[in-house]
Design a protein around this motif. Structure first.
Motif, PDB file in Angstrom:
ATOM      1  N   GLN B  13      25.240  64.176  46.962  1.00 54.29           N
ATOM      2  CA  GLN B  13      24.756  62.794  46.884  1.00 54.29           C
ATOM      3  C   GLN B  13      25.403  61.902  47.956  1.00 54.29           C
ATOM      4  O   GLN B  13      24.756  61.049  48.541  1.00 54.29           O
ATOM      5  CB  GLN B  13      25.083  62.220  45.498  1.00 54.29           C
ATOM      6  CG  GLN B  13      24.074  62.561  44.434  1.00 54.29           C
ATOM      7  CD  GLN B  13      22.731  61.929  44.738  1.00 54.29           C
ATOM      8  OE1 GLN B  13      22.671  60.793  45.156  1.00 54.29           O
ATOM      9  NE2 GLN B  13      21.658  62.686  44.554  1.00 54.29           N
ATOM     10  N   TRP B  15      26.503  62.626  50.912  1.00 53.49           N
ATOM     11  CA  TRP B  15      25.924  62.827  52.248  1.00 53.49           C
ATOM     12  C   TRP B  15      24.534  62.206  52.330  1.00 53.49           C
ATOM     13  O   TRP B  15      24.157  61.658  53.355  1.00 53.49           O
ATOM     14  CB  TRP B  15      25.862  64.318  52.589  1.00 53.49           C
ATOM     15  CG  TRP B  15      27.219  64.941  52.637  1.00 53.49           C
ATOM     16  CD1 TRP B  15      27.775  65.764  51.709  1.00 53.49           C
ATOM     17  CD2 TRP B  15      28.212  64.760  53.645  1.00 53.49           C
ATOM     18  NE1 TRP B  15      29.042  66.114  52.077  1.00 53.49           N
ATOM     19  CE2 TRP B  15      29.338  65.521  53.263  1.00 53.49           C
ATOM     20  CE3 TRP B  15      28.258  64.036  54.842  1.00 53.49           C
ATOM     21  CZ2 TRP B  15      30.500  65.569  54.028  1.00 53.49           C
ATOM     22  CZ3 TRP B  15      29.413  64.104  55.604  1.00 53.49           C
ATOM     23  CH2 TRP B  15      30.525  64.854  55.191  1.00 53.49           C
ATOM     24  N   LEU B  16      23.767  62.317  51.208  1.00 56.11           N
ATOM     25  CA  LEU B  16      22.421  61.730  51.215  1.00 56.11           C
ATOM     26  C   LEU B  16      22.485  60.226  51.427  1.00 56.11           C
ATOM     27  O   LEU B  16      21.624  59.639  52.067  1.00 56.11           O
ATOM     28  CB  LEU B  16      21.719  62.021  49.892  1.00 56.11           C
ATOM     29  CG  LEU B  16      20.997  63.361  49.789  1.00 56.11           C
ATOM     30  CD1 LEU B  16      20.315  63.486  48.436  1.00 56.11           C
ATOM     31  CD2 LEU B  16      19.985  63.504  50.913  1.00 56.11           C
ATOM     32  N   ARG B  17      23.518  59.584  50.862  1.00 60.41           N
ATOM     33  CA  ARG B  17      23.590  58.123  50.952  1.00 60.41           C
ATOM     34  C   ARG B  17      23.886  57.636  52.356  1.00 60.41           C
ATOM     35  O   ARG B  17      23.667  56.477  52.665  1.00 60.41           O
ATOM     36  CB  ARG B  17      24.652  57.603  49.969  1.00 60.41           C
ATOM     37  CG  ARG B  17      24.175  57.670  48.535  1.00 60.41           C
ATOM     38  CD  ARG B  17      25.258  57.255  47.571  1.00 60.41           C
ATOM     39  NE  ARG B  17      24.868  57.636  46.215  1.00 60.41           N
ATOM     40  CZ  ARG B  17      25.684  58.135  45.311  1.00 60.41           C
ATOM     41  NH1 ARG B  17      26.962  58.306  45.593  1.00 60.41           N
ATOM     42  NH2 ARG B  17      25.252  58.461  44.121  1.00 60.41           N
ATOM     43  N   LEU B  19      22.569  59.200  55.046  1.00 57.44           N
ATOM     44  CA  LEU B  19      21.648  59.983  55.858  1.00 57.44           C
ATOM     45  C   LEU B  19      21.231  59.283  57.165  1.00 57.44           C
ATOM     46  O   LEU B  19      21.223  59.928  58.216  1.00 57.44           O
ATOM     47  CB  LEU B  19      20.419  60.370  55.024  1.00 57.44           C
ATOM     48  CG  LEU B  19      19.610  61.546  55.566  1.00 57.44           C
ATOM     49  CD1 LEU B  19      20.508  62.753  55.774  1.00 57.44           C
ATOM     50  CD2 LEU B  19      18.485  61.906  54.604  1.00 57.44           C
ATOM     51  N   CYS B  60      14.037  56.842  57.600  1.00 59.61           N
ATOM     52  CA  CYS B  60      14.906  57.260  56.501  1.00 59.61           C
ATOM     53  C   CYS B  60      15.488  56.040  55.779  1.00 59.61           C
ATOM     54  O   CYS B  60      15.458  55.957  54.540  1.00 59.61           O
ATOM     55  CB  CYS B  60      16.005  58.150  57.056  1.00 59.61           C
ATOM     56  SG  CYS B  60      17.217  58.619  55.857  1.00 59.61           S
ATOM     57  N   GLY B  68      16.196  54.906  47.317  1.00 62.80           N
ATOM     58  CA  GLY B  68      17.588  55.348  47.224  1.00 62.80           C
ATOM     59  C   GLY B  68      18.247  54.883  45.926  1.00 62.80           C
ATOM     60  O   GLY B  68      17.678  54.071  45.189  1.00 62.80           O
TER      61      GLY B  68
END
Lengths: 102, 552
Positions: B13, B15-17, B19, B60, B68
């Protein structure tokens, strides 16, 4: 073990920071100005270490590592710019940097 | 000995935040890699790689605003809330436009290391995004330094031009000096509160009554004063603005266009997060400092801008004046003011990049050709550029229905509602001075004849120091100064050569060839300047939602 109070560290740190600030303001050689800036950063590091120790918190220590790393990167970029200016002008005195005005 | 437990495992999570930042970093590395494979004449393709990365990160971030989870990542180090994502969008927009404006321009300026140029531009944008998303003083500092280090190099990138190197040097010394103050302020704030996390500082200050003369009070007040000085250097507020016009005028114009917007967005969002949110409980302590700086900046920026004859420098001073209007929002300190700050930053980004884009298209190879005299009669010679410039300047002057008006309106509205009527009045009065110097350029473009007698005179006066300096350099060093110094007189001669026919025929004195990418960039900012001005509702909604999360 008798410990020095935190104010002792803070006073030394404030003195170092002031010396660095005055150095940047009065010296005309970029290398010396640059060293003075490094002195300011290290004065800050001393504050961080003192606070981290007395607050028993890890944040200040981490901050010191970041500041050290950034200071090293700044040296690289700063010296590169100084060398490139010296190559063109044979002088790095900041008083000669006067083609931009207004 | 103390035991300081620190165990933290990053999750997927986290790393996704971040991106958008990761995509931009990958694009910067990819540019450096592709640079090795391309032959010298095909290097402009690198701009496309960069633009592709910026567009991917932009898409993104836009998706993350809607979909998000808007939580903090890496143990509360970095936000991915709507404020961060909106700031990301503005920064990515300006980075993309900076990339589009670059290819033809940097070739004209004789820059050969294009791979490094584009990679540094992307890394500067990355630093700005990190700074705008920071949830911890450490990350504010790291983001600030990443963007500054990249911009020092970019400012000094035209090695053959003295003024570019001088810009890099001044920016470097003054900006690292300011970093020292900012950092010392952070150290004292940490000492006073025991926290470096913004939320932690806010919680601590909310739960402890502040005494100005005992306990942690003096440390905190010294700390926030020093932080205010450091931030005001970075956003170029009066009286810490001295570096701005020199750096903006000396740096490559594509870089100026990008950094005049990007650094402001990053530094102002970080400033707002620190002062308006984290230090909100002690608002009465910092309001007087920033109030004085805001007034000085509005008055000083506008008055100094009105005295400029060079449009590039005028825009630099105008960016100082704009920083003053944004500071009005910071001083007001309410939720509405925070939303107004975001709206103003977005509006400033679209119109200011456009204005610098037009200046870039007119700038000659020696970096001159941007004075008011050079703009005279532009409305007849280059209709498209002149019309675009007129729209950007009307918007900067705050004339409805353009986006600049929406931004100014919202900031002054927030100031009046938030109880700072005096700031709104000063803001409106100084905007009138602003109207004078913006519209003077429009006047020059459409109503002033390009006079053959005055045009070369202004040109001869301006470049005089450079050939003299270059000649003395070459003379004292006895030819040992190398090709870089010798390039200087060469450029100077070509400029005087092109200037001589300018007396008879001003049309040929404008060699500016505008690349398709630059046209695209101008068109994009033109469309947004008009569209966001007529329909600002979406932007207002987004900014309001972002602000409401921070002030719940």
């Amino acid at each position: 073990m008798g410990e020095m109070p935190v104010t002792a560290y803070l006073i030394v740190s404030a003195l170092l920071f002031t010396i660095g600030t005055i150095g940047v303001l009065v010296r005309r050689n970029p290398l010396v100005m640059f060293m003075s800036i490094e002195l300011m950063l290290n004065a800050v590091n001393l504050s961080f270490m003192a606070f981290a120790h007395f607050l028993n918190s890890v944040d200040g220590w981490m901050f010191v590592f970041l500041v050290l790393t950034v200071a090293a990167a700044e040296v690289v970029v700063g010296l590169a710019i100084i060398v490139s200016i010296f190559r063109t002008r044979r002088s790095i005195d900041v008083d000669d940097l006067n083609s931009l005005k207004g | 000995m103390h035991v300081l437990p620190f165990t933290y495992q990053p999750q997927g999570q986290d790393w996704l935040r971040i991106l958008p930042e990761l995509i931009l970093l990958a694009a910067a590395l990819l540019v450096l890699l592709v640079d090795l494979a391309l032959p010298q004449r095909r290097k402009s393709a690198l701009a496309l790689v960069g633009v592709a990365g910026v567009v991917a990160a932009f898409v993104c971030a836009a998706i993350m605003i809607g979909a998000g989870d808007h939580q903090t990542a890496f143990a509360g180090m970095i936000f991915s809330d709507q404020t961060a994502l909106l700031a990301d969008l503005i920064i990515l927009f300006s980075a993309g436009l900076g990339l589009l404006l670059s290819p033809g321009y940097i070739e004209r300026q004789g820059i050969t290391q294009q791979g490094e140029y584009y990679a540094l531009l992307l890394l500067a944008a990355l630093g700005m995004m990190v700074m705008a998303s920071a949830a911890n003083l450490m990350i504010v500092f790291v983001g600030l330094e990443v963007l500054s280090l990249a911009l020092y190099v970019l400012s000094a990138f035209i090695v053959a031009r003295n003024r570019s190197q001088e810009a890099g040097m001044k920016y470097f010394i003054l900006s690292s000096f300011a970093s020292g103050f900012l950092l010392y302020g952070m150290a004292l704030t940490y000492g006073a509160t025991g926290q470096t996390s913004l939320q932690g500082i806010q919680r601590f200050l909310g739960g402890h009554a502040l005494a100005t003369t005992s306990g942690f009070g003096p440390l905190l007040i010294a700390g926030l004063g020093l932080m205010a000085v450091g931030f005001c250097f970075k956003v170029s507020a009066v009286p810490f603005q001295a570096w701005t016009p020199d750096v903006y005028a000396g740096a490559p114009t594509a870089v100026t266009a990008f950094m005049s917007v990007g650094t402001k967005v990053a530094a102002f969002v970080a400033l707002a997060r620190v002062f308006m949110v984290a230090l909100h409980p002690v608002q009465t302590q910092w309001t007087p400092i920033l109030w004085a700086i805001a007034v000085l900046t509005m008055v000083g920026g506008n008055v100094l801008a009105a005295t400029q004859r060079n449009v590039k420098r005028m825009l630099a001073y105008s960016s100082i004046a704009n920083a003053g209007y944004i500071l009005v929002a910071v001083v007001t300190g309410t939720q509405t003011a925070f939303a107004a700050l975001l709206v103003y930053l977005a509006s400033y980004a679209v119109m200011n990049i456009g204005a610098f884009g037009v200046v870039l298209a007119l700038e000659r190879n020696d970096g001159l050709g941007t004075t008011l005299d050079d703009f005279a009669g532009l409305g007849r010679r280059r209709r498209g550029l002149a019309a675009a410039m007129a729209v950007f300047l009307f918007s900067l002057a705050g004339i409805p229905p353009l986006v600049g008006f929406a931004g100014k309106y919202y900031v002054f509205y927030a100031a009046i509602v938030g109880g700072h009527l005096e700031l709104a009045i000063i803001g409106v009065l100084t905007s009138v001075i602003g109207m004078f110097y913006y519209l003077r350029v429009v006047w020059a473009m459409y109503f002033v004849e390009p006079q053959p007698a005055t045009a070369p005179a202004s040109v001869v006066v301006a470049p005089a120091p450079e050939p003299v300096l270059a000649a003395t350099t070459a003379g004292t060093s006895g030819g040992g100064s190398g090709g870089v110094a010798l390039a200087e007189p060469a450029i100077a001669t070509t400029s005087t050569a092109t200037n001589t026919p300018a007396a008879a025929e001003p049309l040929t004195a404008q060699p500016a060839h505008v690349t398709p990418g630059a046209w695209l960039a101008l068109a994009l900012s033109l469309v947004l300047t008009i569209a966001l001005g007529i329909i600002p509702g979406g932007l207002f909604d987004l900014a309001n939602r972002a602000a409401s999360v921070l002030f719940h």
